[in-house]
Design a protein around this motif. Structure first.
Motif, PDB file in Angstrom:
ATOM      1  N   UNK A 190      11.472  21.025 -10.869  1.00  0.00           N
ATOM      2  CA  UNK A 190      12.154  20.306  -9.789  1.00  0.00           C
ATOM      3  C   UNK A 190      13.661  20.569  -9.816  1.00  0.00           C
ATOM      4  N   UNK A 191      14.258  20.557 -11.007  1.00  0.00           N
ATOM      5  CA  UNK A 191      15.693  20.797 -11.127  1.00  0.00           C
ATOM      6  C   UNK A 191      16.047  22.217 -10.695  1.00  0.00           C
ATOM      7  N   UNK A 192      15.212  23.179 -11.058  1.00  0.00           N
ATOM      8  CA  UNK A 192      15.462  24.563 -10.657  1.00  0.00           C
ATOM      9  C   UNK A 192      15.321  24.727  -9.145  1.00  0.00           C
ATOM     10  N   UNK A 193      14.362  24.012  -8.567  1.00  0.00           N
ATOM     11  CA  UNK A 193      14.209  24.074  -7.107  1.00  0.00           C
ATOM     12  C   UNK A 193      15.430  23.493  -6.412  1.00  0.00           C
ATOM     13  N   UNK A 207       9.313  29.493  -5.153  1.00  0.00           N
ATOM     14  CA  UNK A 207       8.974  30.782  -5.767  1.00  0.00           C
ATOM     15  C   UNK A 207      10.037  31.231  -6.750  1.00  0.00           C
ATOM     16  N   UNK A 208      11.293  31.156  -6.319  1.00  0.00           N
ATOM     17  CA  UNK A 208      12.390  31.546  -7.220  1.00  0.00           C
ATOM     18  C   UNK A 208      12.504  30.551  -8.377  1.00  0.00           C
ATOM     19  N   UNK A 209      12.171  29.280  -8.114  1.00  0.00           N
ATOM     20  CA  UNK A 209      12.188  28.291  -9.198  1.00  0.00           C
ATOM     21  C   UNK A 209      11.151  28.640 -10.261  1.00  0.00           C
ATOM     22  N   UNK A 210       9.967  29.110  -9.837  1.00  0.00           N
ATOM     23  CA  UNK A 210       8.929  29.523 -10.786  1.00  0.00           C
ATOM     24  C   UNK A 210       9.420  30.713 -11.617  1.00  0.00           C
ATOM     25  N   UNK A 211      10.102  31.658 -10.967  1.00  0.00           N
ATOM     26  CA  UNK A 211      10.624  32.826 -11.689  1.00  0.00           C
ATOM     27  C   UNK A 211      11.651  32.389 -12.737  1.00  0.00           C
ATOM     28  N   UNK A 250       0.862  -1.187   0.000  1.00  0.00           N
ATOM     29  CA  UNK A 250       0.000   0.000   0.000  1.00  0.00           C
ATOM     30  C   UNK A 250       0.892   1.229   0.000  1.00  0.00           C
ATOM     31  N   UNK A 251       0.605   2.162  -0.886  1.00  0.00           N
ATOM     32  CA  UNK A 251       1.246   3.476  -0.822  1.00  0.00           C
ATOM     33  C   UNK A 251       0.177   4.462  -0.367  1.00  0.00           C
ATOM     34  N   UNK A 252       0.454   5.204   0.700  1.00  0.00           N
ATOM     35  CA  UNK A 252      -0.478   6.208   1.200  1.00  0.00           C
ATOM     36  C   UNK A 252       0.316   7.448   1.565  1.00  0.00           C
ATOM     37  N   UNK A 253       0.213   8.467   0.715  1.00  0.00           N
ATOM     38  CA  UNK A 253       1.002   9.660   0.961  1.00  0.00           C
ATOM     39  C   UNK A 253       0.855  10.688  -0.143  1.00  0.00           C
ATOM     40  N   UNK A 254       1.803  11.623  -0.217  1.00  0.00           N
ATOM     41  CA  UNK A 254       1.740  12.700  -1.209  1.00  0.00           C
ATOM     42  C   UNK A 254       2.027  12.213  -2.616  1.00  0.00           C
ATOM     43  N   UNK A 255       1.517  12.939  -3.590  1.00  0.00           N
ATOM     44  CA  UNK A 255       1.716  12.587  -4.998  1.00  0.00           C
ATOM     45  C   UNK A 255       3.052  13.141  -5.491  1.00  0.00           C
ATOM     46  N   UNK A 256       4.132  12.597  -4.946  1.00  0.00           N
ATOM     47  CA  UNK A 256       5.482  12.971  -5.369  1.00  0.00           C
ATOM     48  C   UNK A 256       5.866  12.089  -6.551  1.00  0.00           C
ATOM     49  N   UNK A 284       7.305  17.344 -18.544  1.00  0.00           N
ATOM     50  CA  UNK A 284       8.665  17.902 -18.658  1.00  0.00           C
ATOM     51  C   UNK A 284       8.808  19.236 -17.922  1.00  0.00           C
ATOM     52  N   UNK A 285       7.741  20.025 -17.911  1.00  0.00           N
ATOM     53  CA  UNK A 285       7.781  21.305 -17.221  1.00  0.00           C
ATOM     54  C   UNK A 285       7.974  21.107 -15.711  1.00  0.00           C
ATOM     55  N   UNK A 286       7.271  20.111 -15.168  1.00  0.00           N
ATOM     56  CA  UNK A 286       7.432  19.807 -13.745  1.00  0.00           C
ATOM     57  C   UNK A 286       8.849  19.319 -13.458  1.00  0.00           C
ATOM     58  N   UNK A 287       9.405  18.526 -14.369  1.00  0.00           N
ATOM     59  CA  UNK A 287      10.778  18.035 -14.202  1.00  0.00           C
ATOM     60  C   UNK A 287      11.771  19.193 -14.155  1.00  0.00           C
ATOM     61  N   UNK A 288      11.605  20.146 -15.062  1.00  0.00           N
ATOM     62  CA  UNK A 288      12.486  21.320 -15.080  1.00  0.00           C
ATOM     63  C   UNK A 288      12.320  22.122 -13.784  1.00  0.00           C
TER      64      UNK A 288
END
Length: 547
Positions: free
Chosen positions: A350-353, A360-364, A312-318, A344-348
């Motif tokens: 994550x790398x920026x974070x 916030x700065x990763x979004x910028x 069972x996996x029960x947790x955040x959608x990481x 791919x946008x989410x992957x990028x």
């Protein structure tokens, strides 16, 4: 088509994209019809009906169910990621408090995923199907005291025992692992009798139909069961469809999983690949549902034993956790039909974070990268608008001369565009191309659990909800107003008023959008203003020099 009409077209197309995206996300195509919930599962020739929580019941059954479970003994298990509560009734997981996730902007404490009725009734249950076998209603013998994953331990096991048919003992084992939201559920059948023992095991998620607050009034997210198999792919099931007996999903497969999905979090049972399984979803009481899977257990000969284990996996959608758990589980992070762009946008992001350590700065930084990617298209758009700005007085003269003859006026306009080498669609099409990118980012920022309770600076303490003081939306509105002033003045007074009013409309919309999305739009506007101002200055300066 002049620039102002192009802008209105952009607004229309943007709205159309949003409506289409919403329709695609929440309207699922017809799938392979589900067979009756009581479809049989065969094991050594034994009939195995789908388990039920209870029979038809009164509306008060949800609190009654919680109260009944609360009266049974329970054991507390603490790991480095969560605190679990396991009931003696069925050895069910009845509460799961996530230590690294806050309850939310309007609540204190930690987030509780599985719950025994404080907010939702939400349990992870399992049992065996077979004559005399323990089910999720059987009371198990629990160990005394609490269990805790201490330093130096990689896992801790909770072992519970219950009697089966004559001579049979069943042990249910829950294994909690360090650094993981995975909880392994294993049944061990020890047969000291004189006849072989055959059984099926079922693993189900019990939940009421109460939707989860998404944290913003502008967002509606899916809450309910979901199934995945190679045959049916990802299939969501609405609670309302279960009520009506219209739930459609593939029920028999040799692969796949069952899950209960809500915004940011998921619980899912994932049987081993190649193991035949049967999926089910049904209403068991008023506003109470189960979704689960049935798998066979190898027959235990006299004097022998057998076992079956389903994690069972029960947790955040990481994303990394979901990818490691099972194929297709990343679909629960719902990016809609633009997943090919959003993932791919989410992957990028994550790398920026990982680089800057702040979402916030990763979004910028992501905004800057997207702006750089579309720089040629944006430049073409702004050049077209700058040229239109220069010829606006001449366009006004044409309108005054031929206002009563629209055919002649359009001919004169087209001749002007040809002479000045202006593409009237140049200010529109490049921006329209970017709309899917914006919508994909919209769902990335709304669907990523990493944004939940993620601070930026100062008053922005949660990028997943609206700005509490509406500072960012107001700044965004100001940037849109500046952009409007940089555009050519519409020759039509009504169009001019509409264009001036658009920043007000967008500001009103963005007041309730997540701060992360408003941050992206604001930074994008600022970069666009700088680019548009520079291109306009160069073109107007060049025309002046020639004059």
């Amino acid at each position: 088509m002049d620039t102002q009409r192009s802008a209105l077209l952009i607004v229309f197309l943007f709205s159309l994209f949003m409506l289409w995206d919403g329709w695609q996300r929440y309207t699922q195509p017809a799938a392979v019809p589900a067979v009756a919930a009581e479809a049989t599962a065969q094991s050594a020739g034994a009939q195995a009906p789908v388990p039920t929580v209870s029979g038809p019941a009164a509306p008060s059954d949800v609190p009654q169910q919680a109260a009944a479970v609360a009266q049974k003994p329970a054991v507390r298990v603490e790991t480095d990621l969560f605190i679990a509560e396991v009931s003696a009734e069925g050895g069910s997981l009845i509460r799961l408090e996530l230590l690294e996730h806050k309850a939310g902007p309007e609540s204190e404490g930690r987030f509780v995923l599985l719950d025994n009725g404080a907010v939702n009734l939400y349990h992870a249950q399992s049992g065996l199907i077979g004559e005399g076998m323990p089910t999720h209603k059987t009371v198990y013998q629990l160990p005394e005291g609490e269990l805790k994953l201490v330093d130096g331990q990689d896992k801790v096991e909770l072992r519970m025992t219950a009697a089966g048919p004559e001579g049979v003992t069943v042990t249910k084992v829950l294994t909690f692992n360090r650094g993981s939201y995975r909880i392994d559920t294993r049944f061990e059948i020890a047969n000291a009798g004189s006849a072989p023992v055959a059984a099926h095991a079922y693993f189900q998620l019990l939940r009421d139909g109460k939707a989860v607050s998404a944290g913003t009034s502008m967002l509606s997210t899916f809450t309910g069961p979901a199934f995945y198999s190679e045959a049916g792919k990802y299939q969501k099931v609405e609670f309302s469809d279960i009520d009506k007996g219209k739930a459609k999903f593939v029920t028999k497969a040799a692969d796949g999983w069952v899950a209960l999905v809500q915004h940011y979090f998921v619980s899912t049972f994932v049987p081993a690949p190649g193991l035949e399984r049967e999926f089910f979803a049904k209403k068991v009481a008023d506003n109470l549902y189960t979704a689960g899977v049935i798998v066979p257990v190898a027959a235990a000969a006299p004097g022998a034993s057998s076992s079956v284990e389903v994690p069972l996996y029960a947790g955040p959608q990481i994303q990394s956790n979901l990818d490691a758990m099972a194929p297709g589980l990343d679909h629960v992070v719902d990016y809609g039909w633009l997943k090919i762009i959003a993932s791919p946008m989410h992957w990028v992001l994550e790398k920026l974070h990982a680089l800057v350590g702040n979402w916030g700065w990763a979004i910028i930084l992501l905004t800057i990268l997207i702006k750089a990617l579309f720089f040629p298209l944006s430049a073409a758009s702004y050049k077209s608008m700058a040229k239109l700005r220069l010829v606006t007085p001449r366009m006004q003269q044409i309108k005054e001369r031929h206002g009563n003859d629209r055919v002649r006026m359009q001919q004169e306009m087209m001749e002007l565009y040809k002479t000045e080498k202006i593409n009237p669609l140049g200010g529109c099409l490049p921006i329209v191309i970017q709309i899917p990118v914006f919508i994909a980012l919209y769902w990335v920022l709304l669907g990523s659990v990493e944004m939940r309770n993620a601070p930026w600076i100062g008053w922005i303490t949660d990028l997943s909800i609206k700005d509490p003081y509406f500072v960012l939306p107001i700044i965004m509105g100001v940037t849109m107003f500046v952009q409007t002033k940089l555009n050519p003045t519409p020759p039509d007074p009504i169009q001019a008023k509409v264009m001036l009013f658009l920043p007000v409309i967008f500001t009103g919309m963005f007041l309730f959008f997540p701060a992360g999305l408003v941050l992206y739009w604001t930074v994008n506007n600022i970069l666009s203003i700088a680019q548009q101002w520079q291109i306009t200055r160069m073109i107007e300066g060049g025309k002046t020099a020639k004059g």
